[in-house]
Scaffold this motif. Structure first.
Motif, PDB file in Angstrom:
ATOM      1  N   GLN A   1       0.838  -1.199   0.000  1.00 26.18           N
ATOM      2  CA  GLN A   1       0.000   0.000   0.000  1.00 26.18           C
ATOM      3  C   GLN A   1       0.874   1.250   0.000  1.00 26.18           C
ATOM      4  O   GLN A   1       2.036   1.210   0.423  1.00 26.18           O
ATOM      5  CB  GLN A   1      -0.888   0.041   1.247  1.00 26.18           C
ATOM      6  N   GLY A   2       0.282   2.321  -0.478  1.00 23.63           N
ATOM      7  CA  GLY A   2       0.956   3.606  -0.445  1.00 23.63           C
ATOM      8  C   GLY A   2      -0.062   4.724  -0.524  1.00 23.63           C
ATOM      9  O   GLY A   2      -1.272   4.481  -0.488  1.00 23.63           O
ATOM     10  N   ILE A   3       0.431   5.944  -0.625  1.00 22.78           N
ATOM     11  CA  ILE A   3      -0.436   7.119  -0.705  1.00 22.78           C
ATOM     12  C   ILE A   3      -0.205   7.836  -2.023  1.00 22.78           C
ATOM     13  O   ILE A   3       0.935   8.088  -2.419  1.00 22.78           O
ATOM     14  CB  ILE A   3      -0.176   8.085   0.460  1.00 22.78           C
ATOM     15  N   LEU A   4      -1.307   8.164  -2.688  1.00 21.78           N
ATOM     16  CA  LEU A   4      -1.287   8.914  -3.947  1.00 21.78           C
ATOM     17  C   LEU A   4      -2.061  10.213  -3.785  1.00 21.78           C
ATOM     18  O   LEU A   4      -2.931  10.338  -2.923  1.00 21.78           O
ATOM     19  CB  LEU A   4      -1.951   8.113  -5.069  1.00 21.78           C
ATOM     20  N   GLY A   5      -1.779  11.147  -4.662  1.00 22.43           N
ATOM     21  CA  GLY A   5      -2.596  12.333  -4.857  1.00 22.43           C
ATOM     22  C   GLY A   5      -2.818  12.497  -6.348  1.00 22.43           C
ATOM     23  O   GLY A   5      -2.264  11.740  -7.155  1.00 22.43           O
ATOM     24  N   PRO A   6      -3.599  13.469  -6.761  1.00 20.15           N
ATOM     25  CA  PRO A   6      -3.781  13.703  -8.195  1.00 20.15           C
ATOM     26  C   PRO A   6      -2.485  14.184  -8.846  1.00 20.15           C
ATOM     27  O   PRO A   6      -1.616  14.746  -8.182  1.00 20.15           O
ATOM     28  CB  PRO A   6      -4.860  14.777  -8.248  1.00 20.15           C
ATOM     29  N   ALA A   7      -2.344  13.953 -10.125  1.00 19.07           N
ATOM     30  CA  ALA A   7      -1.177  14.444 -10.859  1.00 19.07           C
ATOM     31  C   ALA A   7      -1.090  15.957 -10.730  1.00 19.07           C
ATOM     32  O   ALA A   7      -2.103  16.650 -10.645  1.00 19.07           O
ATOM     33  CB  ALA A   7      -1.276  14.038 -12.325  1.00 19.07           C
ATOM     34  N   GLY A   8       0.135  16.460 -10.707  1.00 18.60           N
ATOM     35  CA  GLY A   8       0.329  17.897 -10.671  1.00 18.60           C
ATOM     36  C   GLY A   8       0.506  18.483  -9.286  1.00 18.60           C
ATOM     37  O   GLY A   8       0.572  19.714  -9.146  1.00 18.60           O
ATOM     38  N   LEU A   9       0.608  17.629  -8.260  1.00 17.00           N
ATOM     39  CA  LEU A   9       0.859  18.161  -6.925  1.00 17.00           C
ATOM     40  C   LEU A   9       2.213  18.865  -6.892  1.00 17.00           C
ATOM     41  O   LEU A   9       3.179  18.398  -7.490  1.00 17.00           O
ATOM     42  CB  LEU A   9       0.865  17.041  -5.878  1.00 17.00           C
ATOM     43  N   SER A  10       2.292  19.962  -6.177  1.00 16.13           N
ATOM     44  CA  SER A  10       3.555  20.668  -5.987  1.00 16.13           C
ATOM     45  C   SER A  10       4.572  19.720  -5.354  1.00 16.13           C
ATOM     46  O   SER A  10       4.263  19.006  -4.402  1.00 16.13           O
ATOM     47  CB  SER A  10       3.325  21.866  -5.076  1.00 16.13           C
ATOM     48  N   PRO A  11       5.818  19.691  -5.868  1.00 14.66           N
ATOM     49  CA  PRO A  11       6.856  18.869  -5.230  1.00 14.66           C
ATOM     50  C   PRO A  11       7.020  19.171  -3.745  1.00 14.66           C
ATOM     51  O   PRO A  11       7.288  18.271  -2.952  1.00 14.66           O
ATOM     52  CB  PRO A  11       8.120  19.224  -6.017  1.00 14.66           C
ATOM     53  N   ALA A  12       6.840  20.433  -3.376  1.00 14.76           N
ATOM     54  CA  ALA A  12       6.970  20.799  -1.966  1.00 14.76           C
ATOM     55  C   ALA A  12       5.875  20.143  -1.125  1.00 14.76           C
ATOM     56  O   ALA A  12       6.122  19.694  -0.001  1.00 14.76           O
ATOM     57  CB  ALA A  12       6.916  22.318  -1.817  1.00 14.76           C
ATOM     58  N   VAL A  13       4.653  20.069  -1.657  1.00 11.74           N
ATOM     59  CA  VAL A  13       3.548  19.421  -0.946  1.00 11.74           C
ATOM     60  C   VAL A  13       3.784  17.916  -0.869  1.00 11.74           C
ATOM     61  O   VAL A  13       3.594  17.289   0.174  1.00 11.74           O
ATOM     62  CB  VAL A  13       2.201  19.735  -1.631  1.00 11.74           C
ATOM     63  N   VAL A  14       4.212  17.320  -1.981  1.00 11.62           N
ATOM     64  CA  VAL A  14       4.515  15.881  -1.995  1.00 11.62           C
ATOM     65  C   VAL A  14       5.574  15.567  -0.949  1.00 11.62           C
ATOM     66  O   VAL A  14       5.434  14.619  -0.161  1.00 11.62           O
ATOM     67  CB  VAL A  14       4.987  15.434  -3.395  1.00 11.62           C
ATOM     68  N   ASN A  15       6.632  16.351  -0.909  1.00 12.16           N
ATOM     69  CA  ASN A  15       7.724  16.092   0.023  1.00 12.16           C
ATOM     70  C   ASN A  15       7.292  16.305   1.474  1.00 12.16           C
ATOM     71  O   ASN A  15       7.751  15.590   2.376  1.00 12.16           O
ATOM     72  CB  ASN A  15       8.925  16.964  -0.310  1.00 12.16           C
ATOM     73  N   ARG A  16       6.404  17.281   1.690  1.00  8.89           N
ATOM     74  CA  ARG A  16       5.903  17.510   3.052  1.00  8.89           C
ATOM     75  C   ARG A  16       5.080  16.304   3.512  1.00  8.89           C
ATOM     76  O   ARG A  16       5.262  15.798   4.632  1.00  8.89           O
ATOM     77  CB  ARG A  16       5.054  18.780   3.089  1.00  8.89           C
ATOM     78  N   LEU A  17       4.185  15.819   2.682  1.00  7.91           N
ATOM     79  CA  LEU A  17       3.370  14.662   3.036  1.00  7.91           C
ATOM     80  C   LEU A  17       4.228  13.409   3.206  1.00  7.91           C
ATOM     81  O   LEU A  17       4.008  12.606   4.115  1.00  7.91           O
ATOM     82  CB  LEU A  17       2.293  14.426   1.972  1.00  7.91           C
ATOM     83  N   ASN A  18       5.223  13.262   2.335  1.00  7.14           N
ATOM     84  CA  ASN A  18       6.119  12.115   2.429  1.00  7.14           C
ATOM     85  C   ASN A  18       6.885  12.130   3.747  1.00  7.14           C
ATOM     86  O   ASN A  18       7.021  11.092   4.424  1.00  7.14           O
ATOM     87  CB  ASN A  18       7.083  12.108   1.250  1.00  7.14           C
ATOM     88  N   ALA A  19       7.368  13.294   4.135  1.00  5.75           N
ATOM     89  CA  ALA A  19       8.124  13.410   5.388  1.00  5.75           C
ATOM     90  C   ALA A  19       7.250  13.092   6.591  1.00  5.75           C
ATOM     91  O   ALA A  19       7.679  12.399   7.526  1.00  5.75           O
ATOM     92  CB  ALA A  19       8.710  14.818   5.518  1.00  5.75           C
ATOM     93  N   ASP A  20       5.998  13.575   6.574  1.00  8.58           N
ATOM     94  CA  ASP A  20       5.101  13.299   7.695  1.00  8.58           C
ATOM     95  C   ASP A  20       4.677  11.837   7.729  1.00  8.58           C
ATOM     96  O   ASP A  20       4.488  11.268   8.807  1.00  8.58           O
ATOM     97  CB  ASP A  20       3.887  14.225   7.623  1.00  8.58           C
ATOM     98  N   LEU A  21       4.521  11.215   6.565  1.00  6.86           N
ATOM     99  CA  LEU A  21       4.230   9.779   6.513  1.00  6.86           C
ATOM    100  C   LEU A  21       5.387   8.989   7.107  1.00  6.86           C
ATOM    101  O   LEU A  21       5.186   8.111   7.963  1.00  6.86           O
ATOM    102  CB  LEU A  21       3.978   9.345   5.066  1.00  6.86           C
ATOM    103  N   ASN A  22       6.595   9.266   6.677  1.00  9.41           N
ATOM    104  CA  ASN A  22       7.768   8.541   7.195  1.00  9.41           C
ATOM    105  C   ASN A  22       7.921   8.741   8.705  1.00  9.41           C
ATOM    106  O   ASN A  22       8.316   7.812   9.428  1.00  9.41           O
ATOM    107  CB  ASN A  22       9.035   8.999   6.472  1.00  9.41           C
ATOM    108  N   ARG A  23       7.596   9.937   9.179  1.00  4.26           N
ATOM    109  CA  ARG A  23       7.682  10.212  10.613  1.00  4.26           C
ATOM    110  C   ARG A  23       6.611   9.422  11.377  1.00  4.26           C
ATOM    111  O   ARG A  23       6.852   8.971  12.499  1.00  4.26           O
ATOM    112  CB  ARG A  23       7.513  11.717  10.849  1.00  4.26           C
TER     113      ARG A  23
END
Length: 324
Positions: free
Chosen positions: A253-275
């Protein structure tokens, strides 16, 4: 172009380039909707809710779970693919969307490789080959000998056509040259019940659904489809150990968003997921489900998804499995 026009153009370009970062600096400014493409109460739903609570504490914003089951996750996926790429709609995605459905359906309303932003992997749990305790085979070697001696006479259960459990057995059949007949059910619970009851002798079963009945010996576990033995079932050999290499079978399993998400938003969500993987409640649920956390980057999650798609496509085509 005169100097004033040039300066105006450069300023406009800089403003446009900085806009996603500026938006991400304040993100999230409102609640986030997390689509779960399965009914409430199931394993995917429980994991999403547990992670959402852990991520809320670091994101500083409420995350609500919105269950949108149906069509092998396609209903929820289509909703997300068509949502605004602002970081306020995300979803749980698994093998179905990430690796299987593009081959199981003749036409999808979205492209899994192009219409989503890959945020991060959540985790994976292996599938194990189990049999009813009364089945004549006591171990993997005798099971393989029995099914080879009785082609087409042994049935296997799965939670449904196109499920990881179904495809795991098709991969197993492909690698062992065996012929075992598929009996699809509507969900893991009735499939497990019939294997425990002896109506169907065997199946591939994921640890998230079946760990308790494996540990209580209500089914006999012959082998596990992971790269290494499970800490929860240390006496169970891997398929590679019993002579069936290249047959690692797992749900992920993983987490997706719609295409075109800002890299900064993707990285923020990724960091909070990993945390969030470090939260005690998350670790407890992962352990209860036999799930292995998969911290990593968005790029690693995308690469895994595409690699799994390429691995399973030929198996699905060879077995001529269709869901429409």
């Amino acid at each position: 172009m005169d100097r004033r026009t040039l300066l105006t153009t450069l300023a406009a370009g800089a403003t446009a380039a900085a806009a996603p970062w500026a938006r991400a600096q304040g993100y999230p400014e409102q609640l986030i909707r997390w689509i779960v493409p399965y009914p409430a109460g199931g394993g995917t739903d429980v994991i999403a809710r547990t992670l959402a609570e852990a991520m809320r504490q670091t994101l500083g914003q409420q995350i609500i779970i919105d269950n949108r089951p149906g069509a092998s996750t396609n209903i929820g996926a289509d909703l997300v693919a068509k949502s605004k790429p602002d970081g306020y709609t995300i979803m749980s995605a698994d093998n179905a969307l990430l690796a299987f459905n593009e081959y199981l359906y003749s036409k999808l309303p979205f492209n899994p490789a192009k219409d989503f932003s890959y945020i991060g992997a959540i985790g994976k749990f292996p599938l194990a080959l189990v049999v009813n305790p009364a089945f004549p085979a006591q171990d993997f070697k005798s099971f393989l000998a029995y099914v080879k001696a009785n082609p087409g006479k042994v049935n296997y259960a799965s939670p449904g056509n196109g499920s990881p459990h179904h495809l795991a057995m098709e991969l197993f059949k492909n690698h062992t040259g065996t012929f075992i007949t598929h009996i699809p059910y509507r969900g893991a619970a009735p499939a497990m019940a019939d294997v425990m009851g002896g109506q169907v002798p065997c199946m591939f079963l994921d640890l998230a659904s079946g760990l308790s009945i494996m540990q209580s010996k209500k089914v006999r576990v012959l082998a596990i489809g992971s790269g290494a033995r499970s800490k929860l079932l240390p006496d169970v050999p891997t398929l590679a150990e019993v002579g069936v290499p290249h047959t690692e079978v797992f749900a992920f399993q993983g987490i997706l968003g719609p295409a075109g998400l800002s890299p900064a938003v993707v990285n923020r969500l990724n960091a909070d997921l990993n945390r969030a993987f470090g939260a005690p409640a998350v670790q407890k649920h992962f352990n209860d489900f036999g799930m292995e956390a998969m911290p990593g980057s968005p790029e690693q999650f995308a690469a895994l998804s595409r690699a799994e798609s390429q691995r399973w496509g030929p198996i699905i085509k060879a077995a001529n499995i269709k869901l429409d």
